[in-house]
Each structure stands twice: as C-alpha cells, then as structure tokens.
Design an enzyme around this catalytic site. Structure first.
Site, PDB file in Angstrom:
ATOM      1  CE1 TYR A   1       6.365  -3.227  27.494  1.00  0.00           C
ATOM      2  CE2 TYR A   1       5.120  -4.397  25.798  1.00  0.00           C
ATOM      3  CZ  TYR A   1       5.854  -3.293  26.206  1.00  0.00           C
ATOM      4  OH  TYR A   1       6.071  -2.249  25.330  1.00  0.00           O
TER       5      TYR A   1
ATOM      6  CE  LYS B   1       3.643  -0.590  27.203  1.00  0.00           C
ATOM      7  NZ  LYS B   1       3.851   0.870  27.308  1.00  0.00           N
TER       8      LYS B   1
END
Length: 267
Positions: A152, A156
């Site tokens: 994640y 990002k």
C-alpha cells in the site's frame, strides 16, 4: 457552485471517500459519473446524487475496461473536465515476509497502475478540449514509513511521484494534476479496523496535533478546491489532509486527550 457545468468522473465512488467527493462535487454543480467495480453500487450512488448524474462499472486495473469506462463517459457527457482517481483496495496489515506476491501485485495494480491507466485514457480528451483537472488519492502512507503496509505504501508513494511527473508533462496542455494525502479518516473501513483491534483511535488522536480522526467530508472539500478554478495555478502537488499528522515530529504526544471536553469530544 465552484464546479458548475463541469463533468467529473470519479473512480471507486460507490462508497467511502469517493462517494463523499461525488456528493460534494454534485453540490457544487458538477455532473458526476460514478465508477465502481460493483456496477450496482455505482448506479445506487449516482441515483442518490439526484437527476443528471451517471454510473459506469469497470476495474481500473484492466486497460480494456478503463477504455470502455472513459468512452462511455464521453459518449454520455461529451467531455471530462475532472478525473478523480479514488479506486482502491484495503491493505492486509501483516508483516512483509508473510505477504504473498499476489497481495503486493493486487495493490500495485489497483492503486498505482489504475491511476496511471485512467489518467492516460482521459488525458487525450482533456487535451482536445483545452484542459482539465486530475486528482489522485495519495496517503500519509505514501509520505511516511508505516511498517507492515508495504504494498500500500509503495503504491501510494508511486502515486505521489506520478502526480508530479504528469503535472509537469501535461501542464503545457492546461491539465492540472494534483493529489490529496488523507490521514486517518473515519470511514466504514476504518471503523471496521478499529472494531477488529487493528487501529487504536486514542493513539492516533494523541499523535495528531488536531486531536481527532478526519471525516470523509474533510477530504471531499480539499478535492473541491483542487478541482476548482481557485486552484488554477496549482499542479504537481500532494496536499496532506491529516490534522497535522505528517508535520508533527516531536518525541512526545501531539495532543493531550485529557484536555478534551467529554460533552463535545473537543478541547
């Protein structure tokens, strides 16, 4: 009515931050096309916005489905003035050595590759019409090192750099590309993680200078600003909307929970 007569395509907007953004955009006069992997959820969200809004299904990690989604939006509305790359999938919160490659690949595919594919598909139409605004969902996980959130965080962080690169590359075409980096926001997903004991809200509040978790509307209002003409000279940035979480660096609590008024949960 900061977005009056604008057409906005918002991915992953069947619920959560995407739906809050769609609601705010509709309030500000935009004609919203809601995308979601679950087409029924997209249609229900669009109906909830009122008349004139639309829905389209599609997986942002699949190039053919992205092309169909963008073509359907252009056929329905004739243009796309605003794109919000909001679609995402939840993280696993497990140690890196225990994460299967399939988990890594899925998060990269949806968050990072999805943002790339939809932006790439929408940009030609924006170039033909003389400009537009693309808004991406970064995260404090893309700015700070958060253990066990490997895929994640990497996705990002990639979105943050993609935002800068595209903001520079497409600036000459009057296409602004910016991102918002939410902090801890009280969405149904976050509430589920709190209930499961995977997030400690008191600890987060002590670490946040403003002493609270954010609301979906806090992100939506930042999106309205970046999509509007008020931000006409802003491109290539990631705007943290986190109550000061990323800014704080002292070796102490940022906020004393004892200072809260129990009747209002505020200082």
């Amino acid at each position: 009515m900061q977005l009056k007569d604008k057409v906005a395509l918002i991915t992953g907007a069947g619920s959560g931050l995407g739906l809050a953004t769609a609601t705010a955009f509709a309030r500000e006069g935009a004609r919203v096309v809601v995308n979601d992997l679950r087409e029924a959820a997209a249609e229900a969200a669009a109906q909830g916005l009122g008349e004139g809004h639309g829905a389209v299904g599609g997986d942002v990690s699949k190039e053919a489905e992205v092309a169909a989604m963008v073509e359907a939006t252009l056929a329905r509305c004739g243009r796309i003035d605003i794109l919000v790359n909001n679609a995402g999938v939840p993280d696993s919160f497990v140690p890196t050595i225990e994460q299967p490659l399939s988990h890594w690949q899925r998060l990269i595919d949806v968050h990072l590759t999805g943002t790339y594919l939809v932006s790439k598909a929408v940009a030609p139409a924006m170039m033909r019409q003389g400009g537009g605004a693309i808004l991406n969902l970064n995260s404090i996980a893309g700015v700070l090192g958060l253990p066990v959130r490997t895929a994640y965080s990497a996705a990002k962080a990639g979105i943050g750099m993609l935002t800068r690169v595209l903001g520079c590359e497409w600036g000459p075409h009057n296409i602004r590309v910016n991102a918002v980096a939410p902090g801890y926001i009280l969405t149904p997903l976050t509430e589920g993680l709190i209930a499961a004991g995977r997030i400690d809200p008191a600890r987060i509040r002590r670490r946040t200078p403003m002493g609270r978790l954010g609301a979906p509307e806090d992100i939506a209002e930042a999106m309205v600003f970046l999509a509007s003409d008020r931000a006409r000279f802003v491109t290539g940035i990631t705007l943290p909307v986190d109550g000061g979480y990323c800014a704080f660096g002292a070796p102490s609590d940022a906020f004393a929970l004892d200072d809260l008024d129990p009747r209002t949960d505020r200082p």
